[in-house]
Design a protein around this motif. Sequence first.
Motif, short mmCIF file in Angstrom:
data_model
loop_
_atom_site.label_atom_id
_atom_site.label_comp_id
_atom_site.label_asym_id
_atom_site.label_seq_id
_atom_site.Cartn_x
_atom_site.Cartn_y
_atom_site.Cartn_z
N TRP A 225 16.35 0.97 0.08
CA TRP A 225 15.44 -0.19 0.19
C TRP A 225 14.69 -0.53 1.46
O TRP A 225 13.46 -0.54 1.54
N SER A 226 15.78 -0.51 2.68
CA SER A 226 15.10 -1.03 3.90
C SER A 226 14.06 0.07 4.22
O SER A 226 13.33 -0.18 5.32
N VAL A 227 14.53 1.52 4.41
CA VAL A 227 13.60 2.49 4.67
C VAL A 227 12.26 2.42 4.20
O VAL A 227 11.22 2.72 4.67
N GLY A 228 12.31 2.24 2.70
CA GLY A 228 10.93 1.91 2.30
C GLY A 228 10.01 0.63 2.70
O GLY A 228 8.84 1.10 2.82
N THR A 229 10.81 -0.24 2.86
CA THR A 229 10.07 -1.38 3.41
C THR A 229 9.89 -1.29 4.78
O THR A 229 8.75 -1.93 5.32
N THR A 230 10.39 -0.28 5.68
CA THR A 230 10.01 -0.28 6.94
C THR A 230 8.78 0.63 6.91
O THR A 230 7.84 0.44 7.84
N LEU A 231 8.72 1.55 6.35
CA LEU A 231 7.62 2.78 6.32
C LEU A 231 6.37 2.05 5.94
O LEU A 231 5.21 2.55 6.39
N MET A 232 6.44 1.23 4.93
CA MET A 232 5.30 0.63 4.13
C MET A 232 4.34 0.11 5.50
O MET A 232 2.91 0.56 5.29
N PRO A 233 4.58 -0.89 6.18
CA PRO A 233 3.70 -1.39 7.17
C PRO A 233 3.04 -0.39 8.11
O PRO A 233 1.97 -0.39 8.53
N LEU A 234 3.85 0.68 8.56
CA LEU A 234 3.28 1.86 9.18
C LEU A 234 2.45 2.67 8.21
O LEU A 234 1.35 2.92 9.17
N LEU A 235 2.39 2.71 7.39
CA LEU A 235 1.56 3.37 6.46
C LEU A 235 0.19 2.72 6.65
O LEU A 235 -1.21 3.10 6.41
N PHE A 236 0.20 1.47 6.13
CA PHE A 236 -0.95 0.57 5.87
C PHE A 236 -1.52 0.47 7.37
O PHE A 236 -2.92 0.41 7.64
N TRP A 237 -0.82 0.27 8.69
CA TRP A 237 -1.36 0.16 9.91
C TRP A 237 -2.22 1.45 10.08
O TRP A 237 -3.27 1.33 10.61
N TRP A 238 -1.70 2.68 9.60
CA TRP A 238 -2.11 4.07 9.92
C TRP A 238 -3.67 4.11 9.04
O TRP A 238 -4.80 4.58 9.49
N LEU A 239 -3.45 3.67 7.57
CA LEU A 239 -4.48 4.05 6.77
C LEU A 239 -5.61 2.90 6.84
O LEU A 239 -6.70 3.30 6.68
N ARG A 240 -4.94 1.50 6.94
CA ARG A 240 -6.07 0.55 7.14
C ARG A 240 -6.78 -0.12 5.93
O ARG A 240 -7.58 -0.88 5.92
N HIS A 241 -6.87 0.91 4.90
CA HIS A 241 -7.52 0.66 3.55
C HIS A 241 -6.27 0.27 2.44
O HIS A 241 -5.37 1.29 2.34
N TRP A 242 -6.57 -0.72 1.76
CA TRP A 242 -5.30 -1.18 0.70
C TRP A 242 -5.29 -0.18 -0.26
O TRP A 242 -4.21 0.01 -0.75
N GLU A 243 -6.32 0.41 -0.87
CA GLU A 243 -6.21 1.43 -1.94
C GLU A 243 -5.76 2.70 -1.58
O GLU A 243 -4.80 2.95 -2.49
N SER A 244 -5.82 3.36 -0.69
CA SER A 244 -5.19 4.55 -0.30
C SER A 244 -3.63 4.25 -0.17
O SER A 244 -2.93 4.99 -0.48
N PHE A 245 -3.40 3.01 0.54
CA PHE A 245 -2.18 2.50 0.69
C PHE A 245 -1.49 2.40 -0.49
O PHE A 245 -0.10 2.86 -0.62
N MET A 246 -1.99 1.82 -1.58
CA MET A 246 -1.31 1.50 -2.89
C MET A 246 -1.06 2.93 -3.59
O MET A 246 -0.02 2.76 -4.20
#
Length: 598
Positions: free
Chosen positions: A272-293
């Motif tokens: 669980w924690s690895v997943g929630t830790t990776l998420m903000p880094l992905l959004f920070w990199w992508l910057r767009h909600w749709e590709s992130f989702m």
Amino acid sequence: MKDKLEEVIANSRKLSTAANSVSEMDLDESELNDPFQALMEKAGNHGRYQTLYNYVFVAGLAFAGAMVYMNIILALNIPDHWCTVPGREHTNLTMNQWLDLTLPKQTDNRGKETHSNCEMYDANFTELTDFSAWRSSRSKNQTTACQHGWTYDQTWYDSTIPTDQDWVCAKDLFVTNVFVVGRVTEVVGSFIFGQMGDSFGRSVVYYISVIFCSVGRLGSVLCTSSYTWFLIMSGIVGLTVNSLFQSPQIIGMEISREEDRSRIALFQSVGWSVGTTLMPLLFWWLRHWESFMWLTSLPTAMVLLFSKYVIESPRWLISKRRFREAIVQFKKIARINGRTFDVTEKELTEIYSQDKHEVTYGMASLFAGWRLARNTTIMGFSWCVVAVSYFTLVLFSSRMAGNPFLNFLYQSIVEIPAYMVGKYMGDKYGRRFTNSVSFLTSFLTCLPIIAYATDERFEWLMIYLSTFIKFLNALTFFTANLQCLEIYPTCMRQTGIALGTILANAIGVLAPYLVYLGTTVNIRAPYYILGTLFLLGGIGALFLPETLHKKLPDTIEEAKNFGRHDKFFSLPKAPPVLSKTPDAEPELTKLNQPSFAP
């Protein structure tokens, strides 16, 4: 072969005699006598299959499930915004000067005066020429709601769902209501699928959960233009998101050794924690909600590729007296573990011939007897405190000053060491002591936050302290989750966890409103409430039975007597170790090789 098996079972039951001779342990026979473990040793209860199951279905699904569950929080973030007022392009004013000229002031949640997010002065600034005269008479002018839409701060995001759909100002509760719908549907789903897991099987609920979570979240990506459909799709995720984690973990614990239970809980928690830790880094990199989702929702559906390794819990099947199906599952486990399971259905029936098939009455059975009712009530309250504090802290972190991705990351990354500390303390000092100490420490940590939250000079201190509370929250979650799995009987285990989830989410509906209160009215308000809950949770946890070194209860009767002889001021002790009979020893020594450890 039958003689050997019965000898192993008899050796297991001799523990009850040892319990009577060890007065300081004060253990019931039902807390030690577990013939199922002898059966699992024949198939291998610490082998290759357990390793595969823990990595794929416990840790792997927790990793994917955490992202599909939590990605909506980041995607629904509302960055700083203000009314778009045309006319600045005809001037040489800076953005701050233009905002000072065109927007009235408001008081934020810290009591600081800032530009209004939702109002502008009622004037045509494209035709205004004398700005000096306007400034001198500005206080007499009327304000109006934003007439030309909003401008959003793009420091951290290029787009989020609220910025694309303008879910701000008059629609500022749209985001809050999404979270509330999620909590409400989690309550409904936990009630339905929790009892389904104990009535129709863990694996059935597992498949339904994976499909619902995948379809619901991917559907919500496609439905943002329709708020009603967006709520429906978010609700579909909420229906099964808790059983998505519960079913695999319960199966994992029911097919493993007693000493591996906390390790299995650690597997899921770290995933669980690895997943929630990776998420903000992905959004920070992508910057767009749709590709992130899309990127964070697809992995949950991909877990279906490993369906051939899914099993039904043989312990649950035996509790339902479905012995033939239990044999099939034992053999599947044994084959992957490189073992031979040659117990027949007739022999298995004879082993459990003295056990009566219990009739249960859904969640009402969790209140059968004073002790079980007390344990259920305290566990339910503990779940409520953990859930409200968790979601309040996570939602609040994305709305704190500074980098929202790092704020979320800090809240997530501290969970991994918290789970490790929780496992160590839980295995060393017991679940009860660890749970209570964590709650009470969280209460004490709230006090300086309440004292200094309104002072911006201590913003860094607020981030550190709230992160520390999140650390303690993760530690408490780990311990409470483990206690919940170990207190309830096999025939009601998933129902018991579901009841805790129902209560947690029923109270958890308040979390988005606590965040709304903290971000719009008073930043200290959530911590007043959380501090009180932590104090009550710490006191209540002391009255739960200790579950360390105890056999998982299988029947309602065993659960009603669980912890009956526990002493309030005591720490758990390991049960006596009995030597195995010479004939049984060769059969068993090969079953738990370190090379097959999870």
